[in-house]
Design a protein around this motif. Structure first.
Motif, PDB file in Angstrom:
ATOM      1  N   ASP A 189      10.576  -8.269   9.233  1.00 41.63           N
ATOM      2  CA  ASP A 189       9.406  -7.433   8.918  1.00 41.63           C
ATOM      3  C   ASP A 189       8.835  -6.792  10.173  1.00 41.63           C
ATOM      4  O   ASP A 189       8.400  -5.628  10.149  1.00 41.63           O
ATOM      5  CB  ASP A 189       8.332  -8.284   8.240  1.00 41.63           C
ATOM      6  N   ASN A 190       8.825  -7.536  11.263  1.00 37.62           N
ATOM      7  CA  ASN A 190       8.324  -6.982  12.518  1.00 37.62           C
ATOM      8  C   ASN A 190       9.188  -5.814  12.981  1.00 37.62           C
ATOM      9  O   ASN A 190       8.680  -4.791  13.447  1.00 37.62           O
ATOM     10  CB  ASN A 190       8.291  -8.084  13.577  1.00 37.62           C
ATOM     11  N   ALA A 191      10.521  -5.975  12.868  1.00 39.58           N
ATOM     12  CA  ALA A 191      11.425  -4.891  13.269  1.00 39.58           C
ATOM     13  C   ALA A 191      11.253  -3.668  12.367  1.00 39.58           C
ATOM     14  O   ALA A 191      11.235  -2.524  12.842  1.00 39.58           O
ATOM     15  CB  ALA A 191      12.869  -5.392  13.240  1.00 39.58           C
ATOM     16  N   LEU A 192      11.124  -3.896  11.066  1.00 40.07           N
ATOM     17  CA  LEU A 192      10.950  -2.769  10.146  1.00 40.07           C
ATOM     18  C   LEU A 192       9.623  -2.065  10.368  1.00 40.07           C
ATOM     19  O   LEU A 192       9.524  -0.834  10.243  1.00 40.07           O
ATOM     20  CB  LEU A 192      11.037  -3.265   8.700  1.00 40.07           C
ATOM     21  N   ARG A 193       8.577  -2.812  10.709  1.00 44.01           N
ATOM     22  CA  ARG A 193       7.249  -2.221  10.882  1.00 44.01           C
ATOM     23  C   ARG A 193       7.225  -1.250  12.058  1.00 44.01           C
ATOM     24  O   ARG A 193       6.605  -0.188  11.979  1.00 44.01           O
ATOM     25  CB  ARG A 193       6.218  -3.329  11.076  1.00 44.01           C
ATOM     26  N   TYR A 194       7.903  -1.608  13.157  1.00 40.23           N
ATOM     27  CA  TYR A 194       7.785  -0.800  14.371  1.00 40.23           C
ATOM     28  C   TYR A 194       9.010   0.055  14.668  1.00 40.23           C
ATOM     29  O   TYR A 194       8.934   0.971  15.473  1.00 40.23           O
ATOM     30  CB  TYR A 194       7.507  -1.716  15.570  1.00 40.23           C
ATOM     31  N   ALA A 195      10.157  -0.246  14.022  1.00 37.59           N
ATOM     32  CA  ALA A 195      11.359   0.543  14.290  1.00 37.59           C
ATOM     33  C   ALA A 195      11.914   1.218  13.050  1.00 37.59           C
ATOM     34  O   ALA A 195      12.712   2.153  13.167  1.00 37.59           O
ATOM     35  CB  ALA A 195      12.444  -0.346  14.916  1.00 37.59           C
ATOM     36  N   GLY A 196      11.534   0.752  11.865  1.00 37.59           N
ATOM     37  CA  GLY A 196      12.018   1.368  10.635  1.00 37.59           C
ATOM     38  C   GLY A 196      13.354   0.829  10.174  1.00 37.59           C
ATOM     39  O   GLY A 196      13.779   1.114   9.052  1.00 37.59           O
ATOM     40  N   SER A 197      14.042   0.061  11.017  1.00 37.56           N
ATOM     41  CA  SER A 197      15.338  -0.503  10.638  1.00 37.56           C
ATOM     42  C   SER A 197      15.560  -1.788  11.437  1.00 37.56           C
ATOM     43  O   SER A 197      14.912  -2.019  12.464  1.00 37.56           O
ATOM     44  CB  SER A 197      16.479   0.487  10.897  1.00 37.56           C
ATOM     45  N   ALA A 198      16.504  -2.612  10.960  1.00 42.70           N
ATOM     46  CA  ALA A 198      16.803  -3.869  11.638  1.00 42.70           C
ATOM     47  C   ALA A 198      18.265  -4.224  11.414  1.00 42.70           C
ATOM     48  O   ALA A 198      18.853  -3.867  10.386  1.00 42.70           O
ATOM     49  CB  ALA A 198      15.892  -4.987  11.126  1.00 42.70           C
ATOM     50  N   ARG A 199      18.820  -4.925  12.388  1.00 40.47           N
ATOM     51  CA  ARG A 199      20.196  -5.410  12.291  1.00 40.47           C
ATOM     52  C   ARG A 199      20.207  -6.881  12.675  1.00 40.47           C
ATOM     53  O   ARG A 199      19.703  -7.251  13.750  1.00 40.47           O
ATOM     54  CB  ARG A 199      21.131  -4.606  13.215  1.00 40.47           C
ATOM     55  N   VAL A 200      20.775  -7.708  11.813  1.00 39.62           N
ATOM     56  CA  VAL A 200      20.835  -9.153  12.048  1.00 39.62           C
ATOM     57  C   VAL A 200      22.280  -9.522  12.379  1.00 39.62           C
ATOM     58  O   VAL A 200      23.186  -9.255  11.585  1.00 39.62           O
ATOM     59  CB  VAL A 200      20.346  -9.946  10.828  1.00 39.62           C
ATOM     60  N   GLU A 201      22.485 -10.134  13.539  1.00 42.41           N
ATOM     61  CA  GLU A 201      23.820 -10.530  13.980  1.00 42.41           C
ATOM     62  C   GLU A 201      23.880 -12.044  14.127  1.00 42.41           C
ATOM     63  O   GLU A 201      22.978 -12.666  14.697  1.00 42.41           O
ATOM     64  CB  GLU A 201      24.185  -9.865  15.315  1.00 42.41           C
ATOM     65  N   LEU A 202      24.974 -12.641  13.627  1.00 42.92           N
ATOM     66  CA  LEU A 202      25.207 -14.081  13.705  1.00 42.92           C
ATOM     67  C   LEU A 202      26.315 -14.359  14.709  1.00 42.92           C
ATOM     68  O   LEU A 202      27.365 -13.711  14.668  1.00 42.92           O
ATOM     69  CB  LEU A 202      25.592 -14.650  12.334  1.00 42.92           C
ATOM     70  N   GLU A 203      26.075 -15.322  15.583  1.00 44.28           N
ATOM     71  CA  GLU A 203      27.089 -15.735  16.566  1.00 44.28           C
ATOM     72  C   GLU A 203      27.146 -17.266  16.566  1.00 44.28           C
ATOM     73  O   GLU A 203      26.192 -17.929  16.977  1.00 44.28           O
ATOM     74  CB  GLU A 203      26.741 -15.219  17.969  1.00 44.28           C
TER      75      GLU A 203
END
Length: 344
Positions: free
Chosen positions: A250-264
């Motif tokens: 939600d924080n990423a969407l609020r200030y950037a409009g998009s988000a990418r989640v990466e698993l390692e």
């Protein structure tokens, strides 16, 4: 006398004293009952075939004769006594350390067993009393803040009703926005207090499926959230992890409009990165955003700014899982939240 022996000093001294007494008793018994070979005669010669006289060779002493056996026993008995003594000394400290670690993750962890030597019992009793007082203080603080937040809802609701009587539409809109912000802060405060009070047990969870589910739900609502990477199931607190991921996304969407989640994934830990390409945060302010109700100047916008608890809730959730949460700069601009969760 019994109380004196039921102490860490008494037990350690008794073990060492017993080892020393047994070692010396064996040495005394050995030298007292062992019959050494008689000494060779001073001048015992044997005639050789060539007529010359040659002294007889000395009879060798057996390998188990003399001090070899008792000294060896003393050596190993003292080593065993030292090992057991170190075990006695370190066991209460280890138990106290493990209890402190459990307490740091969960205030409702079971109390420490008040058994063992007197010093260990006193330390365990003091630790349990400290844990009880901490729980009482945290609970009292949560009840007070919860009561204040709850009681404020009534006058705020009355104010919203009275706003309808104001004829100035612009002033009415501004006041309504202020009241909505206050109610939002109260809701966030109650949610934060609930997160702190909740004691959730750990379960095996398919984290990859959880991330994919959160991403699909966000996409169904029209948000641009992508996920990549794979991982094996991890033992976590499911609600805490979900809360953390939701707040970061939600924080990423609020200030950037998009988000990418990466698993390692690795044998030691699972690393989850929530990446955005928004305005980012200056390096000297990244730690400050984890403080409750802290907001950057750029986020004090009525349309985009939150109340300043999202990152705090996320960090608390990760720390309850025994992990770490940090913020890094995204290559090319933006912010990357790095969540490190241990597998041990």
């Amino acid at each position: 006398m019994r109380n004196a022996l039921n102490t860490l000093f008494g037990r350690l001294f008794g073990v060492l004293l017993l080892a020393i007494v047994l070692a010396h008793a064996l040495a005394f018994f050995w030298f007292h009952h062992y019959d050494p070979p008689p000494p060779p005669p001073k001048a015992t010669f044997v005639e050789q075939p060539d007529g010359t006289m040659r002294p007889l060779p000395k009879r060798p002493r057996p390998w188990f004769g003399g001090p070899v056996v008792p000294l060896t026993f003393q050596f190993f008995s003292l080593i065993i006594a030292a090992w057991y003594g170190a075990k006695l000394l370190s066991r209460p400290i280890q138990r106290l350390s493990e209890a402190a670690e459990r307490l740091s993750l969960d205030l409702d962890s079971p109390p420490l067993d008040e058994s063992g030597p007197r010093e260990a019992q006193q330390a365990a009793s003091t630790f349990n009393l400290m844990q009880k007082r901490i729980r009482e203080q945290v609970g009292q603080r949560a009840r007070m803040l919860g009561a204040v937040s709850h009681d404020l809802r009534t006058p705020l609701s009355r104010l919203k009703l009275r706003l309808e009587q104001i004829e100035d539409a612009k002033l009415q809109g501004q006041m309504r926005q202020d009241l909505n912000d206050m109610i939002g802060m109260l809701d966030a405060t109650l949610s934060y207090l609930h997160e702190q009070r909740t004691s959730e047990s750990r379960h095996w969870l398919d984290v990859q499926a959880l991330v994919e589910s959160i991403s699909e739900n966000a996409q169904d609502q029209g948000s641009n959230v992508q996920c990549a990477g794979t991982c094996a199931p991890l033992q976590v607190q499911p609600m805490a992890l979900r809360s953390c991921l939701n707040n970061l996304i939600d924080n990423a969407l609020r200030y950037a409009g998009s988000a990418r989640v990466e698993l390692e994934d690795s044998r030691e830990a699972l690393t989850i990165r929530v990446i955005d390409h928004g305005p980012g945060i200056a390096a000297d302010k990244r730690e400050a955003v984890f403080e409750p109700f802290y907001r950057l100047e750029g986020s004090r916008n009525r349309n985009s700014g939150g109340v300043g608890l999202g990152m705090t809730i996320a960090k608390d959730a990760v720390e309850r899982l025994g992990g770490r949460l940090s913020l890094e700069e995204t290559p090319g601009g933006g912010l990357t939240a790095v969540m490190w969760l241990p597998r041990a």
